[in-house]
Each structure stands twice: as structure tokens, then as C-alpha cells.
Enzyme design. Structure first.
Site, PDB file in Angstrom:
ATOM      1  NE  ARG A   1      -4.187  -1.528   0.198  1.00 24.08           N
ATOM      2  CZ  ARG A   1      -5.298  -1.342   0.904  1.00 24.08           C
ATOM      3  NH1 ARG A   1      -5.462  -0.270   1.628  1.00 24.08           N
ATOM      4  NH2 ARG A   1      -6.246  -2.232   0.853  1.00 24.08           N
TER       5      ARG A   1
ATOM      6  NE  ARG B   1      -7.476   5.811   2.028  1.00 23.70           N
ATOM      7  CZ  ARG B   1      -8.321   4.980   2.622  1.00 23.70           C
ATOM      8  NH1 ARG B   1      -9.521   5.401   2.943  1.00 23.70           N
ATOM      9  NH2 ARG B   1      -7.979   3.752   2.911  1.00 23.70           N
TER      10      ARG B   1
ATOM     11  NE  ARG C   1      -9.550   8.184  -5.650  1.00 24.05           N
ATOM     12  CZ  ARG C   1     -10.024   7.676  -4.527  1.00 24.05           C
ATOM     13  NH1 ARG C   1      -9.277   6.918  -3.794  1.00 24.05           N
ATOM     14  NH2 ARG C   1     -11.265   7.893  -4.168  1.00 24.05           N
TER      15      ARG C   1
ATOM     16  CG  ASP D   1      -8.904  -3.232  -4.119  1.00 26.66           C
ATOM     17  OD1 ASP D   1      -8.313  -2.676  -3.172  1.00 26.66           O
ATOM     18  OD2 ASP D   1      -9.707  -4.165  -3.951  1.00 26.66           O
TER      19      ASP D   1
ATOM     20  CE1 TYR E   1     -13.306  -7.033   2.603  1.00 30.96           C
ATOM     21  CE2 TYR E   1     -11.723  -8.732   1.973  1.00 30.96           C
ATOM     22  CZ  TYR E   1     -12.034  -7.580   2.670  1.00 30.96           C
ATOM     23  OH  TYR E   1     -11.073  -6.966   3.431  1.00 30.96           O
TER      24      TYR E   1
HETATM   25  O1  CP3 Z   1       0.058  -1.944  -2.440  1.00 33.01           O
HETATM   26  C1  CP3 Z   1      -0.303  -1.068  -3.251  1.00 33.01           C
HETATM   27  O2  CP3 Z   1       0.078   0.132  -3.135  1.00 33.01           O
HETATM   28  C2  CP3 Z   1      -1.142  -1.462  -4.448  1.00 33.01           C
HETATM   29  C3  CP3 Z   1      -2.542  -1.181  -4.393  1.00 33.01           C
HETATM   30  C4  CP3 Z   1      -3.479  -1.999  -3.525  1.00 33.01           C
HETATM   31  C5  CP3 Z   1      -4.722  -1.476  -3.050  1.00 33.01           C
HETATM   32  N1  CP3 Z   1      -5.392  -2.475  -2.413  1.00 33.01           N
HETATM   33  C6  CP3 Z   1      -5.175  -0.096  -3.251  1.00 33.01           C
HETATM   34  C7  CP3 Z   1      -6.313   0.406  -2.450  1.00 33.01           C
HETATM   35  C8  CP3 Z   1      -3.403  -3.337  -3.101  1.00 33.01           C
HETATM   36  C9  CP3 Z   1      -2.298  -4.337  -3.286  1.00 33.01           C
HETATM   37  C10 CP3 Z   1      -4.625  -3.623  -2.415  1.00 33.01           C
HETATM   38  C11 CP3 Z   1      -4.926  -4.951  -1.864  1.00 33.01           C
HETATM   39  C12 CP3 Z   1      -6.142  -5.167  -1.075  1.00 33.01           C
HETATM   40  N2  CP3 Z   1      -7.350  -4.570  -1.215  1.00 33.01           N
HETATM   41  C13 CP3 Z   1      -6.253  -6.147  -0.060  1.00 33.01           C
HETATM   42  C14 CP3 Z   1      -5.171  -7.111   0.360  1.00 33.01           C
HETATM   43  C15 CP3 Z   1      -4.095  -6.491   1.157  1.00 33.01           C
HETATM   44  C16 CP3 Z   1      -4.512  -5.870   2.453  1.00 33.01           C
HETATM   45  O3  CP3 Z   1      -4.363  -4.643   2.578  1.00 33.01           O
HETATM   46  O4  CP3 Z   1      -4.968  -6.594   3.343  1.00 33.01           O
HETATM   47  C17 CP3 Z   1      -7.565  -6.088   0.447  1.00 33.01           C
HETATM   48  C18 CP3 Z   1      -8.136  -6.943   1.556  1.00 33.01           C
HETATM   49  C19 CP3 Z   1      -8.256  -5.094  -0.299  1.00 33.01           C
HETATM   50  C20 CP3 Z   1      -9.675  -4.685  -0.176  1.00 33.01           C
HETATM   51  C21 CP3 Z   1      -9.803  -3.254   0.124  1.00 33.01           C
HETATM   52  N3  CP3 Z   1      -9.620  -2.252  -0.805  1.00 33.01           N
HETATM   53  C22 CP3 Z   1     -10.163  -2.658   1.351  1.00 33.01           C
HETATM   54  C23 CP3 Z   1     -10.465  -3.420   2.630  1.00 33.01           C
HETATM   55  C24 CP3 Z   1     -10.160  -1.268   1.155  1.00 33.01           C
HETATM   56  C25 CP3 Z   1     -10.577  -0.198   2.155  1.00 33.01           C
HETATM   57  C26 CP3 Z   1      -9.680  -0.045   3.300  1.00 33.01           C
HETATM   58  C27 CP3 Z   1      -8.427   0.719   2.958  1.00 33.01           C
HETATM   59  O5  CP3 Z   1      -7.349   0.284   3.364  1.00 33.01           O
HETATM   60  O6  CP3 Z   1      -8.522   1.762   2.312  1.00 33.01           O
HETATM   61  C28 CP3 Z   1      -9.808  -1.017  -0.209  1.00 33.01           C
HETATM   62  C29 CP3 Z   1      -9.657   0.274  -0.891  1.00 33.01           C
HETATM   63  C30 CP3 Z   1      -8.288   0.594  -1.411  1.00 33.01           C
HETATM   64  N4  CP3 Z   1      -7.460  -0.248  -2.105  1.00 33.01           N
HETATM   65  C31 CP3 Z   1      -7.653   1.861  -1.320  1.00 33.01           C
HETATM   66  C32 CP3 Z   1      -6.399   1.739  -1.974  1.00 33.01           C
HETATM   67  C33 CP3 Z   1      -5.373   2.827  -2.190  1.00 33.01           C
HETATM   68  C34 CP3 Z   1      -8.245   3.102  -0.666  1.00 33.01           C
HETATM   69  C35 CP3 Z   1      -9.243   3.708  -1.570  1.00 33.01           C
HETATM   70  C36 CP3 Z   1      -9.277   5.205  -1.407  1.00 33.01           C
HETATM   71  O7  CP3 Z   1      -8.304   5.864  -1.786  1.00 33.01           O
HETATM   72  O8  CP3 Z   1     -10.309   5.680  -0.915  1.00 33.01           O
END
Ligand code: CP3
Length: 344
Positions: A28, A32, A41, A77, A153
């Protein structure tokens, strides 16, 4: 010997070949916590940002320039390929599934069409990134969610602390969950191989919720899925990194998956785990993301400790134990990567 390129150092560390020091990136790393991410964004939903090739390329590259990470991961994602299966979902901010999976009919509706046709923008982003990174020789990572985490999910409908609906399905309707995992496994193999074909030089499989299972259930439900994926990926072209959150009790089963790199969360003692893994795999990790709130000098000391601990494994990639959080201080991320780059 001349200094290796970032791609050489990263790929050698993944494959357990000698390196001068471990490479560093963060899960990640685009997100944000970065003001530049929030600016990119502004006025655009998360899904739109994932589909907009120019924007996704820009966001993917931000950490490289802003915080000094040594690998780029595709901005996307784990739920993007699930959209390609015909599932109606949105982000708020985590995935919300309009009609959770309940029956075999629901499972059979999941389309396992070629992801290159259903989510073509993912591969366009990777091709663009690979050409942008060619001159600097920075490694490009692709990723996918593991079937169990996606299923968590899809069955629950949204995030949860314990994913009770999924576990009830596991114990009450095992054939249904097997059918769901089989479909998701087919999709994941096709999706990751298409990412490798589009230029990903390593791929990470995120099984964030697999650690919720007992060691015995993990062996029954998770390990065979990981083994199937590992066997069917084009790993001569791209090593596989396997991440399990909360997986201290399943480390031996993680090793048996056959991935080149095992990515561990911060609750695992990194020295002990590295010794246990030994020559069987490389390790990635594992600082607590919250620890990036500490003073830079403490962060640097932890990086040196991790580096020493990781020596016992076949290779080491420096990373966090889970993703950066929206509250993570940018200064802490910089302190982490700077300390990594100054290791001898
Ligand atoms: O690592 C990276 O920088 C690559 C991008 C990436 C995102 N999500 C971007 C994202 C990766 C590899 C993920 C994986 C992901 N997504 C997982 C597995 C890894 C982990 O973190 O456990 C899971 C379970 C998700 C599902 C998901 N997507 C959730 C639970 C959320 C909301 C919570 C949160 O951390 O924001 C997202 C949204 C998400 N995915 C965002 C980003 C940058 C935030 C969206 C925003 O900017 O509002």
C-alpha cells in the site's frame, strides 16, 4: 563489482541469489497517506482511478519519487478482476458486494472469462509502467487477492472482523465453498499470468484473511489453493510472493505452498521465522505499519534488526507487515526506505 540495478537486486533477493543488501518497498505504498495521492484522487472515485490508465500509472509511480521505494506495484485493487467476473460491487472505502454469494447458482454465474478481455486496463497500466521504468531498471510488481480472501468478502458482502458467514459456509456447505474457491482460483491463475505477460516481473498473492483459520483448516482449505496457483503461474518469468496476515501458526504450511518469497506480518518473530524457513524460501517483512510513527532513528534501528534477522532465510525483501495506513506519516515511510538504502 558494480552496483546492481534495482530490478537485479529485487529479483535476486526473491530468488535467493546473493545481493549487496535487501531491496525495499511497502505494501500500500500508494495511498491516502500521500498528499499527492489525495490530489490525484480529487473528484474521482477509487474505481474510476483504477480504470483510468493515465491516472493509475501516475499514482503507481508516486512512491518511487516521493518516498524512495525500490519497486513499483500496480495501482489497482484485489477486487478489480472480480468486477470482470460480473459481480456488482463498489468501494466505500472497502469493497461492498451488492448481492453476496449464497448458492451454487450464484457461484455458477461468476464468469471466468479471459481477464485481458474483461479488465483490459489493468494490463495496459502494466505495459505503460514497464516501459516507463525500463530506463531506470526499477522492478514492476503485479498482484492478486487469493481466492479465500476474495471469497471472504463475496460471501460476507463486506469487510468483517471474523468473517462468520464465510466460516459458517465452510463448515455447513463445504461443497459450495469449494465450488466458489475453484472458480476464483481459475480466475486468479489467468489474471496473474496475464499480468506477467503484460510485464509484471514478480507477483504478490494477498491472502489477508487466511490467518483466521485454524492450522488444520488452513491445511485443508488454503494450502491446496496456494499450491495450485504456484504450480500454474509462469514463475520462470516472475517469482511469487505469498502474503498471509496473522499467519504465525501456519508458517510451515506457507512454506509448502512453494512460493519464492513468504511475506510475514509483524506479529511473527522475524529472526525465528527466517531461521525456520531457512533455505526453503526468501522472506519479506515485517515492520508493524504503525511503527512508522516513531522517530526516524528508531525506525532505522528496526530496519537494521530486520536485515540481520532476515539473513537466516534464502533471501530478504524489506517491507512492512501489512499495508501503509491513511494515518502513516510520510516522514516515517522515508525514514524506512532511507535506512534500507543505507544498509551495507
Ligand atoms: O500496495 C499497493 O500500493 C497497491 C494497491 C493496492 C490497493 N489495495 C489499493 C487500495 C493493493 C495491493 C490492495 C490490496 C487489497 N485490497 C487487499 C489485500 C491487502 C490488504 O491490505 O490486506 C484487500 C483486503 C483489499 C480490499 C480493500 N480495498 C479494502 C479493505 C479497502 C478499504 C480499506 C483501505 O485500506 O482503504 C480497499 C480500498 C483501497 N485499495 C484503497 C487503496 C489505495 C483506498 C481507496 C481510497 O483511496 O479511498
Amino acid at each position: 563489482m558494480s552496483e546492481p540495478t534495482r530490478s537485479e537486486r529485487f529479483l535476486r533477493a526473491c530468488r535467493g541469489e546473493p545481493v549487496d543488501r535487501p531491496p525495499v518497498w511497502l505494501m500500500r505504498q500508494a495511498g491516502r497517506y500521500l498528499p499527492e495521492y489525495r490530489a490525484a484522487r480529487a473528484g474521482v472515485s477509487f474505481l474510476e482511478a483504477c480504470r483510468d490508465v493515465d491516472r493509475a500509472v501516475e499514482i503507481s509511480l508516486q512512491p518511487l519519487r516521493l518516498v524512495g521505494t525500490e519497486a513499483v506495484i500496480l495501482f489497482s485493487d484485489i477486487f478489480i478482476p472480480v468486477l470482470g467476473m460480473g459481480v456488482d460491487l463498489d468501494f466505500s472505502p472497502g469493497p461492498v458486494i451488492a448481492r453476496p454469494i449464497r448458492t451454487l447458482v450464484d457461484v455458477e454465474k461468476l464468469d471466468v472469462a479471459d481477464p485481458r478481455g474483461t479488465v483490459p486496463y489493468v494490463f495496459e497500466i502494466l505495459r505503460r509502467l514497464r516501459s516507463e521504468l525500463a530506463a531506470e531498471q526499477v522492478p514492476l510488481l503485479g498482484f492478486a487477492g487469493a481466492p479465500f480472501t476474495l471469497a471472504a468478502y463475496l460471501v460476507e458482502g463486506k469487510g468483517s472482523k471474523d468473517f462468520g458467514a464465510l466460516k459458517r459456509m465452510m463448515y455447513r456447505e463445504p461443497a459450495l465453498l469449494h465450488a466458489l474457491l475453484d472458480r476464483l482460483t481459475e480466475m486468479t491463475v489467468a489474471y496473474l499470468n496475464a499480468q506477467i505477460e503484460a510485464g509484471a516481473q514478480a507477483v504478490q498473492l494477498f491472502d489477508t484473511w487466511a490467518g483466521l483459520l485454524s492450522a488444520a483448516d488452513y491445511r485443508e482449505w488454503i494450502l491446496p489453493v496456494h499450491q495450485t496457483i504456484a504450480r500454474r503461474l509462469h514463475r520462470d518469468a516472475a517469482p511469487l510472493i505469498l502474503y498471509v496476515n496473522g499467519g504465525a501458526h501456519v508458517l510451515d504450511a506457507m512454506i509448502e505452498a512453494g512460493a519464492e518469497v513468504l511475506s510475514l506480518d509483524w506479529r511473527v518473530d522475524f529472526a525465528e521465522a527466517s531461521r525456520r524457513i531457512g533455505k526453503r524460501a526468501a522472506v519479506q517483512g515485517n515492520l508493524d505499519p504503525c511503527a512508522l510513527a516513531a522517530e526516524p532513528a528508531r525506525i532505522a534501528a528496526w530496519v537494521r534488526e530486520l536485515r540481520e534477522a532476515g539473513r537466516a532465510a534464502r533471501g530478504h525483501v524489506l517491507n512492512l507487515g501489512h499495508g501503509c495506513l491513511p494515518e502513516t506519516p510520510v516522514e516515517g515511510v522515508r525514514a524506512f526506505t532511507e535506512a534500507a538504502r543505507s544498509l551495507q
